[in-house]
Design a protein around this motif. Structure first.
Motif, mmCIF file in Angstrom:
data_model
loop_
_atom_site.group_PDB
_atom_site.id
_atom_site.type_symbol
_atom_site.label_atom_id
_atom_site.label_comp_id
_atom_site.label_asym_id
_atom_site.label_seq_id
_atom_site.Cartn_x
_atom_site.Cartn_y
_atom_site.Cartn_z
ATOM 1 N N VAL A 231 23.928 -38.382 47.016
ATOM 2 C CA VAL A 231 23.553 -37.863 45.707
ATOM 3 C C VAL A 231 23.974 -39.119 44.682
ATOM 4 C CG1 VAL A 231 23.940 -35.627 45.989
ATOM 5 C CG2 VAL A 231 25.874 -37.108 45.536
ATOM 6 N N SER A 232 24.413 -40.187 45.143
ATOM 7 C CA SER A 232 24.703 -41.354 44.481
ATOM 8 C C SER A 232 24.662 -42.460 45.302
ATOM 9 C CB SER A 232 26.046 -41.172 43.773
ATOM 10 O OG SER A 232 26.645 -42.266 42.922
ATOM 11 N N ALA A 233 24.440 -43.720 44.890
ATOM 12 C CA ALA A 233 24.634 -45.141 45.564
ATOM 13 C C ALA A 233 24.850 -45.937 44.595
ATOM 14 C CB ALA A 233 23.338 -45.272 46.403
ATOM 15 N N VAL A 234 25.929 -46.820 44.633
ATOM 16 C CA VAL A 234 26.127 -47.698 43.784
ATOM 17 C C VAL A 234 26.672 -48.939 44.556
ATOM 18 C CG1 VAL A 234 26.741 -46.158 41.752
ATOM 19 C CG2 VAL A 234 28.655 -47.089 43.466
ATOM 20 N N VAL A 235 26.559 -50.163 43.870
ATOM 21 C CA VAL A 235 27.136 -51.270 44.431
ATOM 22 C C VAL A 235 28.327 -51.744 43.354
ATOM 23 C CG1 VAL A 235 26.407 -53.927 44.926
ATOM 24 C CG2 VAL A 235 24.777 -52.159 45.317
#
Length: 290
Positions: free
Chosen positions: A264-268
């Motif tokens: 549901v979420s992907a961040v760097v």
């Protein structure tokens, strides 16, 4: 919610000096996979991995490689290449890499999921592309290129075997790590200048694409961010690459389709408290499991 991060930390001791321990304590990850830990077990800093249980293969190359998977609870099973598995022998092309600290795989104790951490060789240019005037290192006749291509051929077989073994046990499968390959133009800021650069060669990209399909493995970050440049996860220390966000996306979550659909979420995490933890940045994905 299962929060999984992958990070090439480029040396555990250097990463701790930059705040890795604080990031680890604050980020709230359930699983963290690491590459280039670069430290013998007996030289690890105190509380190197915080309060996590750790599966770590340091390898035998001094100051190089080393992979780990950190979990809240001790893993139900741990597999590394340095410990032969008679039921799943390594492909011949990987046997010379068995003691290099490049791969560790765990079965989570509390979730039906197998998670792997991979550090794929950086490689080099094929012989016909090597020009001493444009190279920082002396030409090697394509030796590093050939080594990487052989590794990838062997790893494709190993990856399929691991994924199928997980499925046979009713587990989803997640491959994470630094693959040292950018898949497409959107994964390299200056892609036109990179077409003849290791990590973005057509044959490398074709190999990575061949590992992915709607029935096998899905690139989770690209699934969640289909129309953006990046998000990049590696930037050179040189020049203004980081300030200008002129990076590469080479750190991945590759998940079996059912697991990928749960993302549901992907961040760097480009930095922590204003400091870069490494030349790579952690890639953090939240999976909403049923």
């Amino acid at each position: 919610m299962l929060r999984v991060a992958t990070a090439n930390i480029n040396g555990i001791r250097a990463a701790h000096r930059r705040g890795f321990g604080d990031w680890l304590a604050m980020r709230g990850c359930d699983v963290v996979t690491l590459q280039e830990v670069r430290c013998p077990v007996d030289a690890l800093p105190e509380k190197a991995f915080g309060d996590y249980a750790v599966a770590y293969d340091a390898g035998e190359l001094a100051g190089r490689n080393g992979v780990a998977v950190l979990t809240r609870e001790p893993a139900a099973a741990v597999r590394t290449w340095s410990v032969p598995d008679p039921d799943r022998p390594l492909p011949r092309a990987l046997r010379t890499h068995a003691n290099e600290g490049r791969y560790v795989e765990v079965d989570l104790a509390d979730v039906p999921l197998t998670v792997a951490s991979l550090y794929l060789p950086k490689g080099g240019l094929p012989a016909h592309l090597q020009d001493p005037r444009r190279m920082r290192e002396a030409p090697d006749g394509g030796a590093k290129y050939d080594r990487k291509m052989a590794f990838m051929a062997g790893f494709a077989r190993h990856l399929a075997s691991s994924r199928k073994a997980a499925a046979a046990q009713g587990r989803e499968f997640l491959l994470t790590g630094d693959l040292n390959i950018a898949r497409a133009r959107a994964d390299v800021a200056n892609w036109r200048r990179s077409n003849q650069t290791e990590g973005f060669l057509p044959e490398e990209r074709a190999w990575l694409d061949a590992q992915l399909s709607p029935r096998t493995l899905v690139d989770v970050v690209r699934r969640l961010h289909p129309d953006v440049e990046g998000p990049y996860s590696w930037w050179s220390w040189l020049g203004q690459a980081y300030a200008k966000d002129a990076g590469w996306r080479i750190d991945y979550h590759l998940a079996t389709p059912a697991l990928a659909r749960c993302a549901v979420s992907a961040v760097v995490d480009r930095e922590h408290a204003g400091v870069r933890l490494s030349d790579h940045a952690p890639v953090v994905v939240d999976y909403e499991l049923g």
